[in-house]
Write a protein that holds these residues in place. Structure first.
Motif, PDB file in Angstrom:
ATOM      1  N   LYS A 202       0.831  -1.200   0.000  1.00  0.00           N
ATOM      2  CA  LYS A 202       0.000   0.000   0.000  1.00  0.00           C
ATOM      3  C   LYS A 202       0.868   1.253   0.000  1.00  0.00           C
ATOM      4  N   GLN A 220       4.874  -5.010  -7.845  1.00  0.00           N
ATOM      5  CA  GLN A 220       3.722  -5.724  -8.418  1.00  0.00           C
ATOM      6  C   GLN A 220       2.781  -6.268  -7.345  1.00  0.00           C
ATOM      7  N   THR A 222       1.680  -4.424  -4.907  1.00  0.00           N
ATOM      8  CA  THR A 222       0.918  -3.294  -4.374  1.00  0.00           C
ATOM      9  C   THR A 222      -0.534  -3.382  -4.817  1.00  0.00           C
ATOM     10  N   THR A 223      -1.460  -3.270  -3.863  1.00  0.00           N
ATOM     11  CA  THR A 223      -2.891  -3.375  -4.163  1.00  0.00           C
ATOM     12  C   THR A 223      -3.615  -2.043  -4.050  1.00  0.00           C
ATOM     13  N   SER A 224      -3.032  -1.054  -3.364  1.00  0.00           N
ATOM     14  CA  SER A 224      -3.741   0.200  -3.128  1.00  0.00           C
ATOM     15  C   SER A 224      -2.809   1.399  -3.259  1.00  0.00           C
ATOM     16  N   ILE A 225      -3.238   2.384  -4.058  1.00  0.00           N
ATOM     17  CA  ILE A 225      -2.544   3.669  -4.163  1.00  0.00           C
ATOM     18  C   ILE A 225      -3.506   4.723  -3.642  1.00  0.00           C
ATOM     19  N   ILE A 241       1.789   0.457 -13.590  1.00  0.00           N
ATOM     20  CA  ILE A 241       0.600   0.095 -12.826  1.00  0.00           C
ATOM     21  C   ILE A 241       0.724  -1.373 -12.447  1.00  0.00           C
ATOM     22  N   ASN A 244      -1.509  -6.346  -9.616  1.00  0.00           N
ATOM     23  CA  ASN A 244      -2.398  -6.696  -8.506  1.00  0.00           C
ATOM     24  C   ASN A 244      -3.165  -5.505  -7.946  1.00  0.00           C
ATOM     25  N   ILE A 245      -3.035  -4.342  -8.563  1.00  0.00           N
ATOM     26  CA  ILE A 245      -3.671  -3.147  -8.013  1.00  0.00           C
ATOM     27  C   ILE A 245      -5.185  -3.320  -7.955  1.00  0.00           C
ATOM     28  N   GLU A 246      -5.777  -2.940  -6.808  1.00  0.00           N
ATOM     29  CA  GLU A 246      -7.222  -3.060  -6.611  1.00  0.00           C
ATOM     30  C   GLU A 246      -7.916  -1.707  -6.604  1.00  0.00           C
ATOM     31  N   ILE A 248      -7.210   2.749  -7.034  1.00  0.00           N
ATOM     32  CA  ILE A 248      -6.382   3.927  -7.260  1.00  0.00           C
ATOM     33  C   ILE A 248      -7.193   5.112  -6.773  1.00  0.00           C
ATOM     34  N   LEU A 269      -8.192  -4.774 -10.448  1.00  0.00           N
ATOM     35  CA  LEU A 269      -8.594  -3.391 -10.216  1.00  0.00           C
ATOM     36  C   LEU A 269     -10.110  -3.269 -10.164  1.00  0.00           C
TER      37      LEU A 269
END
Length: 491
Positions: A202, A220, A222-225, A241, A244-246, A248, A269
């Protein structure tokens, strides 16, 4: 083992010092140089090294140079082995201890005890941030190490490195750090950040806001920005990006000058926040199935080109989302609402494909011109599933398109099987209901769809009609159209 731990303990609280001086001569100047070398063993596992040099020149005045490095250590007999946490400023990783003399790089250090002032200095160059640790080299470089999350701060000035007046230009985040705290590096003097290759989960709100970083590699994992995580990073041109990003957050990259050939969003995402990439120059956008919501202004002010393909998983599209020269838009079957002026176009014409049988809710305009934000539907062709042309032609603002054509490659959204045979089922996407009536022995079905009423076919009664029934009464129908193409009962 136990012996090593005992030997380490004997060093705790000790300080080893060496002072040296030298001079230099020039044609028209003389310089004096005072040097200080210090080792500090302040815990059973960690220590620090300090080097300071004061220069005094007859023609240029005084200057000062300082540097610190941090290490863990282990004692084995009369050897002390160092493992550097920060950059190594010494030429050796092994010290030799003989009585009250410490040997390092052929230099001899004498023993003292760490004083109160020494501890004050040590606390100004290293410390904790929740589950992690921070270390400064006194030359603008900061290390974050440990296992777990950094602390969140209300502003950069509240961070321990800022409170201790440690100017930071470069940041190294080591493997093991799971979360970068809010406002941790939100300072214009930060110009370079080295992120971990793996493990980071995060990035907190405003974590890098306003910094001068030019590029960033996001792990890679990271799930949350967070909200405004990189907002106003005016030099940031390149990012990746994570797959695994969920999520943004709002304004996550707002104000950045991102310039790259494509931006791909993975299937994990779910949400892209308001104005998340405002101003980003990203010609190609790729959305895998998974994203559910793209909020207002997410890609406004940018330069999307080519085509926009929005996945079937997308249910909500905010206002003024996409801006660019794209000439083809494909909207998936899951969309339920499209915000006002969702698409801002520089193209002279284009094609929109919508894979949904029932027209979704939309604002007064779906597409507008970039120059004056006037409605641009009159320059675009709308492609809809077979049998749905009249539903869109009688639904505002879809009726404003230059033309509407039926496309056999569009399957349309599938309705719930349990409701297919329910004449009075109120469909969520179109507020559809139907009513059957008979005129002179012939059955008609009247279907009410939001925006119009349709008389969609007739079937003869099985019983022979009686034309001499009396009294004959008339049925008046208004605001209806008879479709030229048969449609399903579900519609």
């Amino acid at each position: 083992g136990e012996t090593s731990a005992k030997e380490n303990k004997e060093l705790v609280g000790s300080k080893w010092i060496l002072k040296n001086w030298d001079y230099s001569l020039g044609d028209d100047y003389i310089g004096f140089h005072d040097e200080t070398f210090n080792f500090y063993f302040f815990s059973q596992t960690e220590g620090a090294f300090y080097y300071g040099r004061k220069n005094s020149y007859s023609d240029q005045g005084s200057s000062r140079q300082t540097v610190a490095c941090h290490f863990t250590y282990e004692v084995e007999g009369d050897n002390i082995f160092l493992n550097y946490i920060t950059d190594q400023y010494l030429n050796t990783t092994k010290l030799k201890l003989r009585g009250d003399i410490l040997y390092a790089d052929k230099l001899e250090f004498t023993k003292e005890n760490i004083s109160y002032n020494d501890y004050q200095w040590l606390n100004s160059v290293h410390g904790t941030t929740e589950s992690c640790f921070w270390y400064s080299d006194m030359n603008g470089k900061l290390w974050i190490t440990g296992e777990g999350a950094m602390a969140n701060y209300s502003s950069y000035s509240e961070t321990p490195w800022a409170k201790n007046n440690r100017v930071v230009h470069q940041v190294v985040v080591d493997e093991g750090v799971k979360t970068i705290g809010s406002y941790a590096f939100a300072n214009p003097v930060i110009i370079e950040v080295e992120m971990p290759d793996d493990g980071l989960q995060k990035i907190g709100n405003s974590a890098f806001k306003g910094s001068l970083i030019k590029s960033i590699w996001i792990s890679q994992t990271t799930t949350s920005i967070g909200d405004e995580a990189f907002a106003n990073c005016k030099s940031l041109k390149s990012i990746n990006i994570p797959t695994n990003i969920e999520s943004i957050g709002t304004c996550a990259f707002d104000g950045c000058v991102i310039r790259q050939l494509s931006m791909e969003f993975g299937s994990n995402l779910k949400t892209i926040g308001m104005f998340a990439f405002q101003g980003a120059n990203v010609p190609s956008l790729i959305f895998e199935e998974g994203v559910q919501s793209i909020s207002t202004g997410a890609f406004i002010g940018g330069s999307c080109s080519g085509e926009l393909i929005l996945p079937n998983s997308l249910t909500s599209l905010g206002e003024t989302v996409f801006e660019g020269t794209y000439r083809k838009i494909v909207i998936g079957s899951g969309i339920k609402e499209i915000g006002e002026k969702a698409f801002i176009s520089r193209a002279t014409s284009g094609d929109m494909y919508i894979n949904l049988s029932t027209p979704p809710s939309a604002g007064n305009s779906v597409i507008v011109e970039e120059t004056n934000w006037n409605s641009a539907e009159s320059r675009w062709t709308l492609h809809v599933p077979e049998g749905c042309k009249y539903a869109y032609a009688n639904k505002y603002p879809w009726s404003k398109f230059k033309s509407i054509s039926e496309d056999g490659s569009l399957e349309g959204g599938k309705e719930d099987d349990d409701n297919e045979n329910d004449d009075n089922y109120n469909h969520e996407e179109g507020n559809i209901s139907s009513q059957t009536f008979t005129v002179k022995g012939v059955s008609f079905k009247m279907i009410d769809i939001e925006g119009g009423t349709f008389l969609m076919g007739a079937t003869e009664e099985q019983e022979e009609p009686r034309y001499d029934e009396s009294p004959v009464h008339s049925v008046t129908l208004s605001n209806f159209a008879i479709g030229e193409t048969a449609v399903t009962q579900a519609l």
